[in-house]
Design a protein around this motif. Sequence first.
Motif, PDB file in Angstrom:
ATOM      1  N   GLY A  72       0.842  -1.193   0.000  1.00 26.68           N
ATOM      2  CA  GLY A  72       0.000   0.000   0.000  1.00 26.68           C
ATOM      3  C   GLY A  72       0.877   1.243   0.000  1.00 26.68           C
ATOM      4  O   GLY A  72       2.108   1.162  -0.005  1.00 26.68           O
ATOM      5  N   ASP A 106      -0.450  -4.188  -3.790  1.00 26.06           N
ATOM      6  CA  ASP A 106      -1.814  -4.245  -3.249  1.00 26.06           C
ATOM      7  C   ASP A 106      -2.433  -5.573  -3.648  1.00 26.06           C
ATOM      8  O   ASP A 106      -2.411  -5.930  -4.823  1.00 26.06           O
ATOM      9  CB  ASP A 106      -2.684  -3.117  -3.828  1.00 26.06           C
ATOM     10  N   ILE A 109      -5.522  -7.498  -4.614  1.00 33.79           N
ATOM     11  CA  ILE A 109      -6.816  -7.000  -5.108  1.00 33.79           C
ATOM     12  C   ILE A 109      -7.892  -8.072  -5.218  1.00 33.79           C
ATOM     13  O   ILE A 109      -9.059  -7.751  -5.304  1.00 33.79           O
ATOM     14  CB  ILE A 109      -6.655  -6.281  -6.478  1.00 33.79           C
ATOM     15  N   ASP A 110      -7.506  -9.342  -5.213  1.00 33.70           N
ATOM     16  CA  ASP A 110      -8.555 -10.362  -5.321  1.00 33.70           C
ATOM     17  C   ASP A 110      -8.015 -11.743  -4.942  1.00 33.70           C
ATOM     18  O   ASP A 110      -6.833 -12.023  -5.120  1.00 33.70           O
ATOM     19  CB  ASP A 110      -9.097 -10.417  -6.766  1.00 33.70           C
ATOM     20  N   ILE A 111      -8.926 -12.554  -4.420  1.00 27.32           N
ATOM     21  CA  ILE A 111      -8.645 -13.983  -4.213  1.00 27.32           C
ATOM     22  C   ILE A 111      -9.810 -14.729  -4.833  1.00 27.32           C
ATOM     23  O   ILE A 111     -10.962 -14.442  -4.507  1.00 27.32           O
ATOM     24  CB  ILE A 111      -8.567 -14.344  -2.715  1.00 27.32           C
ATOM     25  N   SER A 112      -9.516 -15.638  -5.744  1.00 29.12           N
ATOM     26  CA  SER A 112     -10.604 -16.381  -6.379  1.00 29.12           C
ATOM     27  C   SER A 112     -10.223 -17.851  -6.498  1.00 29.12           C
ATOM     28  O   SER A 112      -9.044 -18.183  -6.663  1.00 29.12           O
ATOM     29  CB  SER A 112     -10.918 -15.796  -7.762  1.00 29.12           C
ATOM     30  N   ASP A 116      -4.583 -12.339  -6.756  1.00 26.02           N
ATOM     31  CA  ASP A 116      -4.218 -11.289  -7.711  1.00 26.02           C
ATOM     32  C   ASP A 116      -3.639 -10.091  -6.960  1.00 26.02           C
ATOM     33  O   ASP A 116      -4.220  -9.631  -5.970  1.00 26.02           O
ATOM     34  CB  ASP A 116      -5.444 -10.827  -8.510  1.00 26.02           C
ATOM     35  N   GLN A 160      -1.815  -6.142  -7.441  1.00 27.08           N
ATOM     36  CA  GLN A 160      -1.433  -5.017  -8.302  1.00 27.08           C
ATOM     37  C   GLN A 160      -0.089  -4.503  -7.794  1.00 27.08           C
ATOM     38  O   GLN A 160       0.038  -4.142  -6.622  1.00 27.08           O
ATOM     39  CB  GLN A 160      -2.473  -3.904  -8.256  1.00 27.08           C
ATOM     40  N   ASP A 184      -1.830  -8.052 -16.805  1.00 28.17           N
ATOM     41  CA  ASP A 184      -2.079  -6.741 -17.412  1.00 28.17           C
ATOM     42  C   ASP A 184      -0.968  -5.779 -17.022  1.00 28.17           C
ATOM     43  O   ASP A 184      -0.440  -5.847 -15.908  1.00 28.17           O
ATOM     44  CB  ASP A 184      -3.439  -6.222 -16.889  1.00 28.17           C
ATOM     45  N   ALA A 195      -0.561  -1.604 -17.205  1.00 28.36           N
ATOM     46  CA  ALA A 195      -1.230  -0.348 -17.582  1.00 28.36           C
ATOM     47  C   ALA A 195      -0.309   0.831 -17.287  1.00 28.36           C
ATOM     48  O   ALA A 195       0.274   0.921 -16.214  1.00 28.36           O
ATOM     49  CB  ALA A 195      -2.534  -0.206 -16.808  1.00 28.36           C
ATOM     50  N   ARG A 236       0.034   4.587 -16.417  1.00 29.54           N
ATOM     51  CA  ARG A 236      -0.903   5.516 -15.780  1.00 29.54           C
ATOM     52  C   ARG A 236      -0.202   6.801 -15.345  1.00 29.54           C
ATOM     53  O   ARG A 236      -0.311   7.222 -14.191  1.00 29.54           O
ATOM     54  CB  ARG A 236      -1.533   4.851 -14.553  1.00 29.54           C
ATOM     55  N   THR A 248      -0.772  -6.051 -13.109  1.00 36.96           N
ATOM     56  CA  THR A 248      -1.654  -6.989 -12.418  1.00 36.96           C
ATOM     57  C   THR A 248      -1.061  -8.372 -12.594  1.00 36.96           C
ATOM     58  O   THR A 248      -0.867  -8.827 -13.722  1.00 36.96           O
ATOM     59  CB  THR A 248      -3.082  -6.955 -13.015  1.00 36.96           C
ATOM     60  N   ARG A 306      -0.848 -12.584 -11.135  1.00 38.33           N
ATOM     61  CA  ARG A 306      -1.617 -13.642 -10.480  1.00 38.33           C
ATOM     62  C   ARG A 306      -0.659 -14.686  -9.914  1.00 38.33           C
ATOM     63  O   ARG A 306       0.169 -15.233 -10.644  1.00 38.33           O
ATOM     64  CB  ARG A 306      -2.576 -14.272 -11.484  1.00 38.33           C
TER      65      ARG A 306
END
Lengths: 226, 106
Positions: free
Chosen positions: A40, A57, A59-62, A108, A110, A158, A160, A162, A177, A179
């Motif tokens: 962070g 960061d 951003i997701d757990i799937s 995932d 970032q 990904d 990006a 920015r 991004t 994984r």
Amino acid sequence: MTFLLSEDKALRDLLKGMTVTDQKSDASGTATRNVGVYFGQPDQEVRQQAYPYITIDMIDISEDIQRSMRGLVKPVYMADPNTMPDGSSYDSATNDWYIHWPIPVNIDYQITTYARQPRHDRELLAQIMYNKIPLRFAVLEVDDNTSQGTIRRIDVLDIAKRDVTEQGKRLFVNSFTVRVSSEIAPELYKSAYKALEVVVTGTEGTFVQGQTQPPFTAVDSFTITR
Amino acid sequence: MSKLKHIHSALHQASLDTTRVLGAHLRSETRASGWPHEITRRMRVSYDGDSFHVHSHPGHSAQVADLEYGTPSTQPTAAIRRFSNRTHEAESFLTGRMHQLLGKSL
């Protein structure tokens, strides 16, 4: 291996140690600046003095259905339990254990790089894509140098660009991004009894399927004595 | 009409129908991530005959990118990327719709 904490630490360790160079670092342009890695955003006071830096960061757990399996397994990278489900102490001489297959998940992250100078920005991009997390065959060593260490897939999903202008100053930003493959293991171990002594009896002179030489001696029976 | 054309036509129609399911899921995900209502309610998913695309109102593009990827002073909320990881429901809908359409036409 501790779910999430191990992956966080491994990813930070992977990204640590990067350096960038510029003409301001010294007259010859060979001195290096260390690149900080934070979970962070760090405090603004730290940020202002620490460019370039990297943030991580989650951003997701799937759940990864494609890797899912059902059954029983004893993963070699998992530590033996201290106690058995009945409360007795675990003794590797007489006890064994197994668990239901761990549930595979994807974590995932970032990864964002921040730099004030375009040269730093390009150096960071190059180092991450060339050395740290290449687009093909990138790996993450989780809990390395221990018997419980594992090597995970790390896929770039990904990238990006920015870039922004912040308080009238250019800020070069890249968002990756990625994984990381992981799994959630059931906490409850199931106990198994080891076969400590197996007695096999055969009939001398009796051979299997017409064979006339050992090792094709027929087995009459075998008994697990303890 | 040949069987292959029937299948193509059913796939196209089922994909168009699935955009409503995906759009609802997308808005649900952005809402759960705390995105402003004004941005969330104008987000949708389209199908161009080849793939699905996420759209926001053109006036919200910069805000959507900031919410998704974060800024130097805010954390990323990544609602669109989380949405794209969870398409099982939409896939089931698409398959079911295909069966329904093919059952009628073949």
